[in-house]
Design an enzyme around this catalytic site. Structure first.
Site, PDB file in Angstrom:
ATOM      1  N   ARG A   1      11.860  -6.572   3.966  1.00  0.00           N
ATOM      2  CA  ARG A   1      11.807  -6.058   2.589  1.00  0.00           C
ATOM      3  C   ARG A   1      12.400  -4.653   2.566  1.00  0.00           C
ATOM      4  NH1 ARG A   1       6.642  -5.804  -1.531  1.00  0.00           N
ATOM      5  NH2 ARG A   1       5.693  -4.487   0.088  1.00  0.00           N
TER       6      ARG A   1
ATOM      7  N   ASP B   1      -1.869  -0.297  -0.748  1.00  0.00           N
ATOM      8  CA  ASP B   1      -0.506   0.193  -0.552  1.00  0.00           C
ATOM      9  C   ASP B   1      -0.048   0.870  -1.831  1.00  0.00           C
ATOM     10  OD1 ASP B   1       0.166  -1.820  -2.338  1.00  0.00           O
ATOM     11  OD2 ASP B   1       1.371  -2.971  -0.920  1.00  0.00           O
TER      12      ASP B   1
END
Length: 545
Positions: A171, A452
């Site tokens: 990613r 996160d």
């Protein structure tokens, strides 16, 4: 002109501002830098124009306008003939994917997990320090070549040799982020192009040799035009190294409310490179708050009350699955962020039960796979998907019963409440994540959840929204600037008192203070904090490396 002279010309005005050593030079060699310069000079203008387009759309939403499905692309949505690419090698079965940053320990543990794929993350679970970005690239380079084993103290970390390892998916950062440690023609390179370019350049051929390919997760997009840009990047990259088009595959995270109105179009733009869409649940909630932050009708209750079964989230999931399966690509489920609670068996049982229920909801809805943040959750997710999805995927679940309208995607009906406890939890999550990020840590365990950037964004955006619109808590307290700052000070002091010396809670609070009072609003916390984790030094000309 010789190849060396040509490279010298291309590398003119390409400078590395991050620290350099032998390991850095392994990844940032001249050939790789030539490729990055080509990507930047070809695509950075389009990238910046698309970011400006986001601001134009925001101005329209601030006036009270709401999005709808695009009339100019209706012909794409209504055409049943086209399909995305068939699943690529290593991506046919994706029933459980583990996600996490690219530090060496995580890379080894993730690839040793009993999962089907590992999403190695340069984005939301990673703080983009120069060391993190370069070492992450090195760790993936080594892992792909099965030379990533290492020893930490008395413990050895070795890749398993008793089975095929999970398929690796990288990613990259979103289009909005820059990498200030590398400048080209006086501008920082896009973080997206930096992450993609280095990973692809060094590993694409090796990945194909080993039976998979260069696969990516693509975050934070807000329109099909942004997907078109990625497709152009993919085509150039494959052509540059002489690789057949369609070798690269990209799974798009539908984690913005505007992208939800363009799912068909996003798959269409990437169709030869598409490996499906993913429900990025926390970023999606963040996007709803952010884009409609000036509209009081979009005020949401405590984060814990915004579940996947509330109307706007349920509509989003159903539309995503229907759209993906209609086009023959995977519809991936969302994250289970729970961490095992070793000190409290009863609490751990409750947490694991919630994971099981969430995965059961996903597989019954038609998802082809799901995410976990911790290896211990893989067995739970696997058991649920194995029981209810005996085939490698369920692309045959067409969900023709689904009819989702624009109003469904924007239906904010929710019986949940706004509470002082919810405010304090948001402050703790935001401060805790930002403090870790400022220390170079991109995912932080808080209350047995792996938080996160996405969950931190939800936390600060809710606080901003509640202050902006002067909501009242269920206890009858009006949420205004004075109240928000009072609670912020209290939570900061509490967290500081429990943290080791040298913590960064005071710095995190200074940044957070400007983001929770309903006044200033940064597009992204990561952009707001980025300068604090940069270590820009003297420019080293790339041609001299």
């Amino acid at each position: 002109m010789s190849a060396a002279a040509q490279a010298e010309t291309i590398l003119k005005d390409v400078n590395v501002l991050g620290s350099l050593n032998d390991q850095t030079r392994k990844i940032l060699n001249k050939d790789a830098l030539v490729f990055l310069a080509l990507l930047h000079r070809t695509f950075n203008g389009t990238r910046k124009a698309l970011l400006q387009r986001r601001m134009i759309r925001q101005a329209e939403l601030d006036k009270g306008n709401t999005p709808d499905f695009l009339p100019e692309t209706r012909h794409i949505r209504e055409n049943d003939a086209w399909r995305g690419a068939p699943p690529a090698p290593g991506l046919v079965d994706r029933r459980v994917e583990i996600t996490g940053p690219t530090d060496k320990k995580m890379v080894v543990n993730a690839l040793n997990s009993d999962v089907w794929t590992y999403m190695a993350d340069f984005e939301d679970s990673n703080a983009p320090t120069w060391d993190n970005m370069i070492n992450g690239q090195l760790n993936l380079y080594d892992a792909i070549r099965k030379q990533v084993d290492f020893k930490q103290g008395e413990k050895e970390y070795k890749l398993r040799t008793d089975r095929v390892l999970p398929t690796l998916i990288c990613r990259a950062r979103g289009w909005h982020l820059e990498e200030k440690h590398l400048t080209i023609d006086g501008e920082p390179i896009s973080g997206s192009l930096f992450d993609f370019g280095l990973y692809f350049f060094h590993n694409a051929r090796k990945l194909v040799e080993t039976g998979t390919g260069p696969y990516f997760y693509l975050p934070k997009m807000e329109s099909h035009l942004e997907a078109r840009l990625w497709n152009d990047v993919f085509n150039l990259a494959q052509d540059y190294v002489g690789m057949p088009r369609g070798t690269i595959r990209g799974t798009v995270l539908i984690e913005t409310i505007l992208a939800a109105f363009e799912m068909d179009e996003i798959i269409y733009e990437l169709r030869d490179h598409s490996s499906g869409l993913n429900c990025g649940r926390w970023d999606y909630i963040f996007s709803v708050i952010k884009r409609f932050r000036q509209n009081p009708a979009f005020c949401l209750p405590d984060r814990s009350a915004v579940t996947m079964t509330v109307p706007f989230m349920d509509a989003y999931v159903r539309l995503l699955i229907q759209t993906c399966h209609r086009r023959g690509v995977h519809a991936m489920g969302g994250m289970a962020a729970q961490i095992p609670i070793k000190t409290d068996p009863a609490a751990n049982d409750a947490a694991m039960s919630s994971v099981r229920s969430d995965k059961l909801r996903e597989v019954r809805a038609g998802h082809d796979g799901t995410w976990v943040a911790h290896p211990a959750l893989a067995a739970i997710a696997t058991s649920v998907f194995n029981e209810h999805m005996p085939t490698p995927n369920q692309l045959f679940v067409r969900r023709e019963d689904v009819h989702v309208t624009a109003n469904d995607l924007l239906n904010m009906n929710n019986p949940g409440k706004i509470t002082e406890d919810g405010i304090r939890k948001n402050l703790n999550i935001g401060l805790g994540y930002m403090e870790g990020w400022l220390r170079g840590v991109g995912c932080v365990p808080i209350n047995f959840l792996m938080e996160d950037a996405a969950t931190a964004e939800v936390s600060r955006s809710q606080l901003w929204q509640w202050c902006r619109h002067g909501v009242s808590t269920s206890e009858g307290q009006k949420v205004d600037k004075a109240y928000a700052l009072k609670l912020l000070r209290e939570q900061t002091q509490e967290l500081e008192s429990k943290a080791p010396k040298g913590n960064k809670y005071a710095l995190a609070a200074r940044y957070f203070e400007g983001q929770v009072t309903g006044e200033d609003y940064a597009e992204f916390l990561t952009s707001l904090l980025y300068n604090e984790v940069t270590t820009v030094g003297p420019a080293a000309p790339a041609s001299k490396l």
